[in-house]
Enzyme design. Structure first.
Site, PDB file in Angstrom:
ATOM      1  CG  ASP A   1       4.220   6.968  -9.458  1.00 15.83           C
ATOM      2  OD1 ASP A   1       4.529   6.512 -10.580  1.00 15.83           O
ATOM      3  OD2 ASP A   1       4.974   7.659  -8.761  1.00 15.83           O
TER       4      ASP A   1
ATOM      5  N   PRO B   1       5.261  -7.197 -10.755  1.00 19.27           N
ATOM      6  CG  PRO B   1       6.791  -6.049  -9.400  1.00 19.27           C
ATOM      7  CD  PRO B   1       6.700  -6.899 -10.624  1.00 19.27           C
TER       8      PRO B   1
ATOM      9  CD  GLU C   1       7.041   1.264  -3.682  1.00 14.42           C
ATOM     10  OE1 GLU C   1       6.570   2.102  -4.456  1.00 14.42           O
ATOM     11  OE2 GLU C   1       7.488   0.157  -4.072  1.00 14.42           O
TER      12      GLU C   1
ATOM     13  CD  GLN D   1      10.359  -3.667  -7.907  1.00 12.74           C
ATOM     14  OE1 GLN D   1       9.617  -3.704  -8.866  1.00 12.74           O
ATOM     15  NE2 GLN D   1      10.164  -2.844  -6.889  1.00 12.74           N
TER      16      GLN D   1
ATOM     17  CG  HIS E   1       6.948  12.518 -10.230  1.00 10.28           C
ATOM     18  ND1 HIS E   1       8.313  12.456 -10.323  1.00 10.28           N
ATOM     19  CD2 HIS E   1       6.547  11.277  -9.876  1.00 10.28           C
ATOM     20  CE1 HIS E   1       8.731  11.240 -10.048  1.00 10.28           C
ATOM     21  NE2 HIS E   1       7.684  10.498  -9.770  1.00 10.28           N
TER      22      HIS E   1
ATOM     23  CG  ASP F   1      10.026   8.045  -7.619  1.00 13.36           C
ATOM     24  OD1 ASP F   1       9.360   9.042  -7.323  1.00 13.36           O
ATOM     25  OD2 ASP F   1       9.751   7.321  -8.605  1.00 13.36           O
TER      26      ASP F   1
ATOM     27  N   GLY G   1      -0.642  -2.347  -2.683  1.00 15.17           N
ATOM     28  CA  GLY G   1      -1.640  -1.321  -2.994  1.00 15.17           C
ATOM     29  C   GLY G   1      -2.945  -1.915  -3.497  1.00 15.17           C
TER      30      GLY G   1
HETATM   31  N1  SPD Z   1       7.910   2.470 -18.033  1.00 13.46           N
HETATM   32  C1  SPD Z   1       7.838   3.406 -17.000  1.00 13.46           C
HETATM   33  C2  SPD Z   1       6.605   3.345 -16.166  1.00 13.46           C
HETATM   34  C3  SPD Z   1       6.669   4.407 -15.150  1.00 13.46           C
HETATM   35  C4  SPD Z   1       5.908   4.221 -13.980  1.00 13.46           C
HETATM   36  N2  SPD Z   1       6.202   4.929 -12.801  1.00 13.46           N
HETATM   37  C5  SPD Z   1       7.385   5.666 -12.670  1.00 13.46           C
HETATM   38  C6  SPD Z   1       7.692   5.990 -11.257  1.00 13.46           C
HETATM   39  C7  SPD Z   1       7.918   7.420 -11.043  1.00 13.46           C
HETATM   40  N3  SPD Z   1       7.542   7.822  -9.738  1.00 13.46           N
END
Ligand code: SPD
Length: 281
Positions: A156, A163, A105, A30, A61, A85, A138
């Site tokens: 997450d 993707p 990830e 990406q 989070h 992240d 995943g």
């Molecule tokens: N449009 C935002 C969607 C958010 C998804 N995950 C965010 C990653 C943070 N760890």
């Protein structure tokens, strides 16, 4: 420094921060952008969509992690899908009962750039021996994992275009249920009930089709489209996510900015009338 505006464009609305672009590159998966903003510190966008910023990542989070980890029967073994992240893993690792996290990830560059530019988000998670990181898919991980092998499964991912699309379909949710222990909790980010309204409704309905108990929880992440966000929780044996366990909550509460047992209970109740009607159809 030349300050510009960095925007996510969605349905005729711009969601932007004043700042500058530090990195813009195409990984194998990406387009990745790292920025430095005036208001919220450094931030990360994937394919032009906001993922996180240093000073408003807790709103996301904490809300994904603690309603699940404070309420599941056990929290020894956790699966995190996405979360490159590091913020989701960091919040999980606040719980001393967590012994093992598998984090899957898909994009190694997200991890590398997060470690370099957003180190406060992953915190010590990257060096914690309980975190087992796999760069991979995943969806395939969930399809191949053993039955009843996780206490908590957390998704997450990014938005269901590109993707992350396969993280929102019935087969994926069925696999998440299969690999979850009967007294465990599944949770996923489930988009904005305003800016992605139909997608949000479809996600909740689909998860309710698969799991015995499921409810959305509403909160806010100011830079995401509309600022109004949701996470959806699901269980097999009882709606455990409605009842944070006192013992775990008392340890975590002081370390949180948004999450508290009171917030968790209230947020599950704060369902707007139009959405409640949609989910009853
Ligand atoms: N449009 C935002 C969607 C958010 C998804 N995950 C965010 C990653 C943070 N760890």
């Amino acid at each position: 420094m030349t300050e510009n505006w960095i925007d996510e464009y969605h349905l005729g609305v711009r969601y932007g921060l004043q700042g500058k672009v530090l990195i813009q590159e195409a990984s194998d998966v990406q387009e990745i952008t790292v920025i430095e903003s005036v208001r919220y510190g450094k931030g990360l966008l994937l394919n032009g969509c906001w993922m996180t910023t240093e000073y408003q990542e807790k709103q996301y989070h904490e809300c994904l992690v603690h309603p699940a980890l404070c309420s599941a029967a056990e929290i020894k073994k956790i699966l995190v899908i996405g979360g490159g992240d590091g913020g989701t893993a960091r919040e999980c690792l606040k719980h001393k009962e967590v012994q093992h996290i598998d984090m899957i990830e898909i994009d190694n560059r997200v991890i590398e750039l997060s470690k370099e530019y957003l180190p406060s988000i992953g915190g010590n998670a990257w060096n914690d021996p309980r975190l087992h990181l796999t760069i991979g898919d995943g969806i395939a991980w969930a399809a191949n994992a053993e039955n009843n092998s996780y206490d908590v499964v957390l998704v997450d991912g990014s938005d269901p275009i590109g993707p992350a699309e396969g993280l929102f379909n019935k087969t994926f949710f069925e696999n998440c249920k299969r690999i979850l222990k009967p007294n465990g909790i599944f949770a996923t980010q489930s988009e904005s009930p305003e800016a992605f309204q139909q997608i949000h409704i479809d996600i909740v309905r689909l998860i309710r089709d698969v799991f015995n108990y499921s409810d959305p929880l509403y909160g806010w992440v100011p830079i995401y489209p509309s600022g109004w966000w949701s996470w959806t929780f699901a269980c097999i044996d009882a709606p455990r996510y409605l009842n944070p366990l006192k013992k775990r909550a008392s340890v975590i509460s002081d370390q949180c900015e948004i999450w508290s047992p009171r917030w968790q209970k209230g947020a599950f109740q704060a369902i707007p009338a139009f959405l409640e009607r949609e989910f009853e159809k």
